[in-house]
Design a protein around this motif. Structure first.
Motif: not given
Length: 237
Positions: A116-122, A133-148
């Motif tokens: 949360w503290y990495n969110l930048k709001k102007t 604020h810092n792109s190095k603190l951003v991570r990505i997870v791949k989601v193949e499909k919706r799992i009902n």
């Protein structure tokens, strides 16, 4: 200030906050994962308050490059993104995908997440728009499909509340401030006790040195006042 990454979230045009209340939806993660709560606002306006009054333990989720809900996971104190289990991460990713009009229909999407503290709001940003604020603190997870199965399980735990986000944040801040005050007081007390102990030990060492010096002086005086062996022999004769 780091990379700018705009995102948008808008589900409905109205807002509960117009009445001075925030509508927030709360969900429970899979039981075996522990006591964690996932939550999100009713619309992009609610999200503004969630950004403003977030907690350091909150982790923010969003579908990458698509409109979606802003989903949050609240960790326990002292935990970081590295402590999120695969199961909890999957719950968050599935929930945010399910709450994206485009993302819910698309396979193989990316979900980004960051503290949360990495969110930048102007001030120049639109409602529901944030950056990092810092792109190095951003991570990505791949989601193949919706799992009902996962989405349905989460929705069964869904609870609607109208919390006073500002009051909650202020209460936590006040508690943290009081705790820091106690810790500072304890630290000063320990430092004072250590200082007094050092002075005591220094005084003891000084006293011992003084005693040794007095003993050496006394021995010298005895030695200087004593007669030589020849003088004793003469006295005996």
């Amino acid at each position: 200030m780091g990379e700018f990454f705009p995102v948008h979230y808008s589900i409905c045009s109205g807002r509960a906050s117009d009445l001075g209340e925030d509508m927030v939806f709360y969900f429970k993660v899979r039981p075996e994962a522990g006591d964690y709560t996932i939550f999100m606002g009713l619309d992009k306006f609610e999200n503004e308050d969630l950004i403003k009054y977030g907690f350091p333990e909150d982790i923010w989720f969003h579908v990458d490059k698509m409109s979606s809900a802003h989903v949050y996971l609240r960790l326990n104190k002292g935990q970081t993104m590295d402590d999120i289990s695969e199961g909890v991460l999957e719950d968050c990713a599935q929930l945010v995908k399910a709450n994206s009009i485009q993302g819910n229909k698309t396979n193989n999407i990316d979900v980004v997440y960051t503290p949360w503290y990495n969110l930048k709001k102007t001030p120049s940003m639109d409602v529901g728009q944030v950056g990092f604020h810092n792109s190095k603190l951003v991570r990505i997870v791949k989601v193949e499909k919706r799992i009902n199965e996962i989405v349905n399980r989460l929705n069964k735990t869904k609870v609607e509340r109208k919390p006073d986000l500002k009051a909650e944040r202020e209460a936590v801040s006040a508690a943290e401030k009081a705790e820091r005050k106690v810790q500072l007081r304890d630290k000063k007390r320990r430092e004072e006790m250590e200082r007094l102990e050092k002075e005591k030990q220094a005084e003891i060492r000084s006293y011992k040195n003084l005693m040794v010096q007095e003993k050496m002086t006394s021995n010298k005086q005895v030695a200087s006042g004593s007669k030589t062996l020849e003088e004793l022999e003469d006295d005996f004769m």
